[in-house]
Structure formats: structure tokens, C-alpha cells
Write a protein that holds these residues in place. Structure first.
Motif, PDB file in Angstrom:
ATOM      1  N   GLY A 197     -19.726 -12.927   5.651  1.00 34.14           N
ATOM      2  CA  GLY A 197     -20.313 -13.735   6.710  1.00 34.14           C
ATOM      3  C   GLY A 197     -21.620 -14.367   6.317  1.00 34.14           C
ATOM      4  O   GLY A 197     -22.385 -13.812   5.506  1.00 34.14           O
ATOM      5  N   VAL A 198     -21.872 -15.545   6.891  1.00 35.06           N
ATOM      6  CA  VAL A 198     -23.158 -16.241   6.761  1.00 35.06           C
ATOM      7  C   VAL A 198     -23.681 -16.469   8.162  1.00 35.06           C
ATOM      8  O   VAL A 198     -22.957 -16.963   9.031  1.00 35.06           O
ATOM      9  CB  VAL A 198     -23.011 -17.586   6.023  1.00 35.06           C
ATOM     10  N   ARG A 199     -24.947 -16.087   8.394  1.00 35.64           N
ATOM     11  CA  ARG A 199     -25.554 -16.346   9.688  1.00 35.64           C
ATOM     12  C   ARG A 199     -27.022 -16.707   9.506  1.00 35.64           C
ATOM     13  O   ARG A 199     -27.653 -16.326   8.530  1.00 35.64           O
ATOM     14  CB  ARG A 199     -25.386 -15.162  10.630  1.00 35.64           C
ATOM     15  N   ARG A 200     -27.544 -17.455  10.485  1.00 39.02           N
ATOM     16  CA  ARG A 200     -28.930 -17.941  10.397  1.00 39.02           C
ATOM     17  C   ARG A 200     -29.927 -16.796  10.538  1.00 39.02           C
ATOM     18  O   ARG A 200     -31.008 -16.827   9.930  1.00 39.02           O
ATOM     19  CB  ARG A 200     -29.192 -18.995  11.478  1.00 39.02           C
ATOM     20  N   ARG A 201     -29.585 -15.800  11.326  1.00 46.19           N
ATOM     21  CA  ARG A 201     -30.478 -14.659  11.526  1.00 46.19           C
ATOM     22  C   ARG A 201     -29.806 -13.398  10.964  1.00 46.19           C
ATOM     23  O   ARG A 201     -29.169 -12.637  11.702  1.00 46.19           O
ATOM     24  CB  ARG A 201     -30.784 -14.483  13.017  1.00 46.19           C
ATOM     25  N   PRO A 202     -29.932 -13.139   9.678  1.00 44.76           N
ATOM     26  CA  PRO A 202     -29.237 -11.993   9.065  1.00 44.76           C
ATOM     27  C   PRO A 202     -29.724 -10.640   9.565  1.00 44.76           C
ATOM     28  O   PRO A 202     -29.052  -9.627   9.349  1.00 44.76           O
ATOM     29  CB  PRO A 202     -29.521 -12.173   7.573  1.00 44.76           C
ATOM     30  N   GLU A 203     -30.879 -10.610  10.231  1.00 38.29           N
ATOM     31  CA  GLU A 203     -31.392  -9.336  10.745  1.00 38.29           C
ATOM     32  C   GLU A 203     -30.625  -8.858  11.980  1.00 38.29           C
ATOM     33  O   GLU A 203     -30.733  -7.690  12.374  1.00 38.29           O
ATOM     34  CB  GLU A 203     -32.886  -9.463  11.078  1.00 38.29           C
ATOM     35  N   GLN A 204     -29.835  -9.729  12.588  1.00 38.55           N
ATOM     36  CA  GLN A 204     -29.083  -9.342  13.776  1.00 38.55           C
ATOM     37  C   GLN A 204     -27.839  -8.545  13.385  1.00 38.55           C
ATOM     38  O   GLN A 204     -27.292  -8.719  12.300  1.00 38.55           O
ATOM     39  CB  GLN A 204     -28.685 -10.575  14.580  1.00 38.55           C
ATOM     40  N   PRO A 205     -27.374  -7.642  14.257  1.00 37.45           N
ATOM     41  CA  PRO A 205     -26.193  -6.825  13.943  1.00 37.45           C
ATOM     42  C   PRO A 205     -24.960  -7.684  13.677  1.00 37.45           C
ATOM     43  O   PRO A 205     -24.733  -8.685  14.357  1.00 37.45           O
ATOM     44  CB  PRO A 205     -26.007  -5.976  15.204  1.00 37.45           C
TER      45      PRO A 205
END
Length: 302
Positions: free
Chosen positions: A154-162
Motif C-alpha cells: 500500500g501507498v498512502r499520504r499519511r503512513p503514520e495512520q493504521p
């Protein structure tokens, strides 16, 4: 006063309590006197007329068309229906992946010709799916992909989120090079528009499939067409398109390695029900002064 564009819904009236709710077919002739909230897509030129407006709720999960320069500059709070179609879109992603993986169009052609076409096909188990955008639909797709015994990137803008059910959060390049299916579930924003260009498709495996169930414009259509016709990638499942409706003369319709659906992945009874629940809850919150759900970050675009 709360103005709702659409059919009367008793749940909205109940949620509003003593605050009057007016249901209209369009905002074309609305005066906006005393209107503090609008449920519906708001034309950009209306913001100058709606002096008392404090809140607009978009009936869509994606708000790219709602984020006009006027809305971005306005203090009016914009909320969305994010999450309404997450389950349905995740199901549609699995559908497109299986259709491509098993070449279902080949079976359909054989059925139309009353021809017994028995062939060896693939399966999702053991394959890697790369999910570009881990919002509601992306995370639900991760859950469903694990049920199919898949590896999930996965790629996400906020990697700190679960990110439950995601085996690895990675960079964009890794997602492209290691995935057997690249699935786009992100909103269209200035940061994501055109991100799937020629260079991106060149990094994908020639055996990999591209699936887009979110918004057109995230992929460069010319680059995608070139990748599909040159064999750079194996195929695509497209529910979102750069131009909608997809023109009758679009080459995507007739490519044998492409499955086209008419931006229909989230058009389900469940999506409608969840949309109405989100609206009713936010009306109640607006009236009682509680924080609204799905407040759009106008700078981020969703």
C-alpha cells in the motif's frame, strides 16, 4: 434553514429537530436568504449570494468537482460522503481483478457463440496487489484481498495512520514494480492527477494489471493506452475514465485486454443507504454544534 437537493427524507427532518429543512430539485432559483447549510453540489457563483452559509455537504465521496477556487477561499465548511461506497468499490475491485485474472471476457465471448472454450487460467492466491490510496475503499480492499490469500502492498499520504491487512507500506516505485495488480483507490487531487504516466507504467511488470475504481485523470489515458497496446502491461479494469461518459469511439472499449465499466462500481443500495446515514448524522451534529464528520481538508483535496 437547511436546503437539501434531492427527494424528501424524513430522517433528515428528524435529525434537524427545530431547524427547518427545505427539499429542492435544484439550486438554480434558490435565494439563500437564511440558508445556513446546503446538502448537494454547490455552484461556485452561489457563494457570493449565500451570505449566511456555514456548511456544504457533498453527496459524493470525492470532492474534486466541489473544490472550486471560490470554495477553497471560502470559510464555509465542506464535508463529503467519504466511506459511502468503500465496501462496494472494494467488491468491484475484486470483481475486475478476477475478470482479468481469469479472462472472463473470453468465456463471455464463447457463451455468446455457444462454444465450449476450456482453458487454463490464473487465481488471485499468492499474487501481490498494490493499493494506491488507503482510505475507506482501499482498506476494505486490503481486507478482502487477504481473504483471497494475496500479499498486500500500500501507498498512502499519511503512513503514520493504521493500515490493517496491509503487509507493507511502500514507496510508489516499489508498488509499481512488485504488484501483479495495481489498484487505484485514491481521490483525484493536484498531487495524484496524472501520476500514472508513461514512466509509471514502464515500471510495472508486463504480466501486471492496472485497475482504476476511483477517478479518471489519475492515469494519463494516452500513456495507459500505449502501455496496453504495446504489451507493457497485461491489461486493465477501468471503472473510472478521463472523459465520462467514455466516448463511443474510445479505443478502450474494444481492447481485448480491457474490462470497461461505466463508473458504476459504487452504484449500490448499500452506498445509497450509507450516504443517507452520513447526511442525517451530520445534520444532527450541525444542529447540535458537534464536530462534523468527513470535513474536507481543502488544501489536501479530500
Amino acid at each position: 434553514m437547511i436546503v437539501v437537493v434531492g427527494k424528501e427524507n424524513p430522517a433528515y427532518v428528524e435529525a434537524a429537530g427545530a431547524v427547518p429543512v427545505r427539499f429542492v430539485e435544484s439550486l438554480e432559483h434558490e435565494t439563500f436568504d437564511g440558508v445556513q447549510a446546503v446538502i448537494g453540489h454547490l455552484p461556485a457563483d452561489v457563494l457570493d449570494k449565500a451570505r449566511e452559509l456555514r456548511w456544504v455537504h457533498s453527496p459524493s465521496a470525492g470532492v474534486d468537482s466541489d473544490l472550486t477556487p471560490e470554495m477553497i477561499a471560502s470559510p464555509v465548511v465542506l464535508t463529503s460522503s467519504a466511506g459511502n461506497g468503500g465496501i462496494s468499490l472494494a467488491e468491484h475491485s475484486i470483481l475486475l481483478m478476477m475478470m482479468l485474472n481469469r479472462d472472463v471476457p473470453r468465456w463471455m465471448r464463447a457463451q455468446a457463440e455457444h462454444r465450449w472454450d476450456h482453458y487454463r487460467h490464473g487465481e488471485l492466491a499468492g499474487r501481490t496487489v498494490g493499493i494506491y490510496g488507503l482510505g475507506n475503499s482501499g482498506l476494505d480492499l486490503a481486507l478482502k484481498a487477504k481473504a483471497f490469500h494475496m500479499r498486500v502492498l500500500g501507498v498512502r499520504r499519511r503512513p503514520e495512520q493504521p493500515s490493517p491487512n496491509v503487509d507493507e507500506l511502500c514507496d510508489f516505485g516499489t508498488l509499481l514494480s512488485e504488484s501483479d495488480f495495481v489498484v487505484v483507490t485514491t481521490p483525484r487531487t493536484p498531487a495524484t492527477t496524472g501520476v500514472f504516466d508513461r514512466a509509471a507504467f514502464a515500471r510495472m511488470k508486463p504480466t501486471a494489471y492496472f485497475v482504476n475504481i476511483s477517478r479518471g485523470g489519475i492515469a494519463d489515458d494516452d500513456a495507459l493506452l500505449e502501455a496496453l497496446t504495446s504489451g507493457q502491461i497485461a491489461g486493465a479494469g477501468l471503472d473510472a475514465h478521463g472523459v465520462e461518459p467514455l466516448p463511443p469511439d474510445s479505443p478502450f472499449w474494444s481492447l481485448p485486454n480491457v474490462v470497461v465499466t461505466p463508473h458504476n462500481g459504487a452504484t449500490s443500495d448499500g452506498t445509497l443507504r450509507r450516504s443517507q446515514e452520513i447526511v442525517a448524522d451530520n445534520i444532527r451534529r450541525f444542529v447540535t454544534g458537534e464536530p462534523l464528520h468527513n470535513v474536507v481538508d481543502k488544501a489536501a483535496g479530500y
